[in-house]
Design an enzyme around this catalytic site. Structure first.
Site, PDB file in Angstrom:
ATOM      1  N   ARG A  19       0.822  -1.211   0.000  1.00 46.50           N
ATOM      2  CA  ARG A  19       0.000   0.000   0.000  1.00 46.50           C
ATOM      3  C   ARG A  19       0.855   1.260   0.000  1.00 46.50           C
ATOM      4  NH1 ARG A  19      -3.943  -1.181   4.899  1.00 46.50           N
ATOM      5  NH2 ARG A  19      -1.991  -2.077   5.653  1.00 46.50           N
ATOM      6  N   ASN A  37      -6.385  -2.637   1.729  1.00 50.95           N
ATOM      7  CA  ASN A  37      -6.367  -4.098   1.818  1.00 50.95           C
ATOM      8  C   ASN A  37      -7.790  -4.609   1.959  1.00 50.95           C
ATOM      9  OD1 ASN A  37      -3.612  -4.505   1.740  1.00 50.95           O
ATOM     10  ND2 ASN A  37      -3.359  -4.669   3.954  1.00 50.95           N
TER      11      ASN A  37
END
Length: 755
Positions: A19, A37
């Site tokens: 990320r 996520n």
């Protein structure tokens, strides 16, 4: 023009800094949107110039973080929203789990620099980590991978760590285990009763080790037992207390230079030693290596590993030399991973406990590998490698649980086109190991969202893994022959479906005729097999006792080869009192099952050559026979292969050759080499005959006997010289640690075939 896309990234993309990477990438291309996520992996939406969006999608796979394994990136258009900025959004765990979890990873160079920096706030902090390193699998309880779903949930981040966690420019941006001395776990040094030793823990532990003590050290997946590697008395005490009389210990060196003082790694071996997985690597022992003789008695190799946690680095730096580091358990029990169990179960072994208060969620032993022709050749796939999936080029029509075997057990869950072989469980011989096995199955099924519709088991009715499968009432059951599972595992390891000529050599497995197989030639694909050849069957007097006492197999083979005309040999004299009873048992067939096992043939020759009559651990006689082989000897004992629909290789011919040499005064080195060479040549000749019959040009080699590097090299070289294509293992072990994968892909193949 402005475009917008919805992106899905699948693979090992959680717990590896993905990320933050996406956030940085979006900033580089001037894109707005978000990333997060979820239970399937990483999702993102990005908005901006279409050409920038295209480069963004390309880079998601092509420039991913080092620890990420990107399997697939998909993108679909969305209407532009005109939103400003790019942000990380909260995880979405609503869908069934499908995300992949990263293995535990060795401490990275940046964190090691911080560990050694006296001016930094993580100086000597034993839990230093970032998005590129540290604990993952052993602390994860569920996905999505976020701190509340790990064993770090009980450690609230301080303001400084929270600042790093929230800073897109920091390498700890969204690093879930982030901590420092102010807010993270803490080290303690305890006496066996649990009383604290109120000194600086690492320095005091190093002092105890220098004084000859044994210290239990809490690692990523469980406790280890440590002793100074050159201290003969300490290593001998560790053996005595652990009840591990002869099996080699692993040795941890501070760095690659330190490892080179112990062993002689080639480029492939050095790469394995320094890989992020930090396995134990079996390598040729250097003459004069500074380790006690009791570390690996009678062995030309050492199992060496490098530090993979900050605690290991600190301890090795204090000591200035290598340590024995072996699993924290009593022999044959699973590794201890809970603090209260460690204090109870290891107090009779360890003089002190170097521990901490971060829980280990799932126990995981160290992985063990070696290199074969420049590629990894795993012997135990566990910490650092699990739970990375084995991706296969076929679909699993239904979710599968494969229960594995009895020794070196692993299980495997599978769905989609991914199989997840478990960490090493061990030998299913006691309640504690079985409890670890069942808990591991529950954990994997929950972690990867697998609700098994097919449960696969070995044919042996007495395996505890088989009994576990038969007790389940929530899925269809499928029994799979042991050696077919070995060959299927090798096929899956190589992404191939067959058919092949499969050579499965191991200790034993239950055959479909009710006898014990172990020296098998199969014509096999994933869905089925035919037994095309095997070593001749001989009695196994005493059943399991013959595994512990290789001289019994010598008695059986000598009786099969010579009958009452057996020559008088030293092995007979050494075991004279019990020899007649064992021969009588073999002849009667009572408690003497017939076996075609290659492993038991090795046992017989080892005893005849004077290498070993009794084994302290599984496979010891065969291992030591290989170790004794003269590498320059090119002679080979001839082997008769009888014809017919099923070929039979006369192992008694190899025994006769060994007997003739022993009677002529040849040493064990010559006998061992000629035995290995003769067996290898007979494998190649049998494969040629089967090629003539079947037209198949590919041979797959599997089974624990092919952990023998001398035999493996001789067989592979001979087959390749004969024009064969040869498949060997590289992702899962050739031993029984790999058969759960084979069981899983067999079930899927039969599903696809409608069988």
């Amino acid at each position: 023009m402005t475009g917008r896309i919805r992106v899905r990234v699948e693979g090992v993309v959680q717990g590896v800094g993905f990320r933050p990477f996406v956030h940085e990438l979006a900033g580089r291309y001037g894109l707005s949107g978000f990333v997060g996520n979820d239970s399937e992996g990483v999702f993102a939406e990005a908005e901006g110039d279409p050409s920038a969006l295209a480069r963004f999608v390309d880079d998601l796979g092509g420039r991913a973080p080092a620890l990420a394994v990107v399997e697939r990136v998909t993108a679909e258009p969305r209407p532009p929203l005109g939103e400003p900025g790019f942000r990380i959004v909260p995880s979405d765990g609503a869908a069934p789990p499908a995300a992949l979890v990263s293995p535990d990873t060795a401490t990275c160079a940046d964190c090691l620099d911080e560990l050694a920096d006296p001016g930094g706030r993580r100086h000597r902090h034993a839990f230093t980590n970032c998005t590129q390193c540290g604990p993952r699998f052993t602390i994860v309880k569920a996905v999505p991978y976020d701190r509340p779903a790990t064993t770090m949930a009980g450690f609230a981040m301080c303001a400084a760590c929270a600042g790093e966690y929230g800073d897109p420019a920091d390498r700890r941006f969204h690093a879930q285990p982030v901590c420092c001395p102010a807010c993270g776990p803490a080290l303690r040094l305890l006496r066996p009763g649990g009383a604290a030793i109120v000194e600086e823990a690492v320095g005091a532990a190093a002092g105890l080790l220098r004084d000859g003590a044994i210290v239990a050290v809490k690692g990523l997946g469980g406790y280890h037992l440590a002793a100074v590697a050159c201290d003969e008395r300490a290593v001998a005490a560790l053996r005595a207390r652990k009840h591990r009389e002869e099996k080699p210990f692993a040795v941890m060196a501070a760095d690659l230079a330190g490892a080179r003082e112990l062993v002689r790694p080639d480029a492939a071996g050095a790469a394995l030693l320094t890989a992020p997985s930090r396995p134990i690597v079996l390598l040729p022992r250097r003459a004069g290596a500074p380790v006690a003789a009791a570390v690996a008695p009678g062995n030309r190799e050492l199992g060496v590993l490098l530090p993979y946690t900050p605690l290991h680095h600190l301890l090795l730096a204090e000591l200035g030399g290598p340590i024995v580091l072996t699993s924290g358990n009593v022999s044959d029990e699973p590794i201890v991973h809970r603090d209260e169990d460690a204090l109870e179960r290891l107090s009779g072994i360890a003089d002190a406990f170097l521990t901490h208060d971060r829980p280990i969620h799932i126990r995981t032993d160290d992985s063990v590998v070696r290199a074969f022709r420049g590629r990894p050749y795993p012997l135990r796939r566990s910490r650092g490698l699990v739970p990375s999936p084995v991706r296969v080029p076929w679909e699993f029509p239904r979710p599968v649980l494969a229960c594995g075997g009895e020794l070196k057990n692993t299980f495997c869950v599978a769905k989609g086109n991914r199989a997840f072989p478990s960490h090493h469980i061990g030998d299913l011989e006691n309640h504690e190991t079985l409890r670890s096995y069942t808990a591991g199955i529950e954990h994997f099924c929950g972690l990867f969202g697998v609700r098994p519709e097919v449960v696969v088991h070995d044919l042996h009715p007495e395996y505890l893994s088989t009994k576990y499968a038969l007790e389940r009432e929530d899925a269809e059951l499928l029994g799979v022959q042991h050696h077919h599972a070995h060959i299927a595992a090798c096929l899956a390891d190589n992404g191939e479906a067959g058919p092949v000529i499969g050579v499965a050599f191991d200790g034993l497995g239950y055959g479909d005729d009710g006898t014990l197989w172990g020296g098998e030639f199969l014509i096999a694909d994933l869905a089925g097999y035919r037994r095309a050849g095997h070593l001749e069957a001989v009695p196994m007097p005493g059943g399991a006792a013959a595994v512990r006492e290789p001289w019994r197999m010598a008695a059986a083979y000598l009786d099969a080869a010579y009958g009452d005309d057996r020559p008088e040999l030293e092995v007979v004299r050494r075991n004279r009192e019990r020899w007649p009873a064992v021969v009588a048992m073999a002849r009667s067939g009572v408690n003497a099952p017939a076996t075609s096992s290659a492993g038991r043939l090795f046992d017989a020759v080892a005893a005849i050559a004077g290498v070993r009559d009794r084994a302290g651990y599984e496979g010891q006689a065969a291992i030591e026979l290989e170790q004794r082989a003269d590498p320059g000897e090119r002679g080979a004992y001839p082997v008769t292969v009888t014809g017919g629909a099923t070929l039979v290789l006369k192992g008694t011919d190899l025994v006769r050759g060994a007997v003739d040499d022993v009677r002529a005064g040849a040493g064990a080195g010559v006998v061992s080499a000629r035995f290995h060479n003769g067996l290898a040549r007979s494998v190649v000749e049998t494969a040629r005959t089967l090629r003539e019959r079947s037209g198949l040009e590919t041979v797959a080699l599997s089974g624990g006997v092919f952990q023998n590097m001398l035999l493996l090299e001789r067989v592979v070289a001979g087959l390749e010289d004969g024009g064969f294509r040869v498949l060997v293992h590289a992702r899962v072990p050739a031993n029984d640690g790999g058969i759960s994968l084979g069981q899983a892909v067999i079930a899927a193949a039969r599903d696809r075939a409608g069988a």
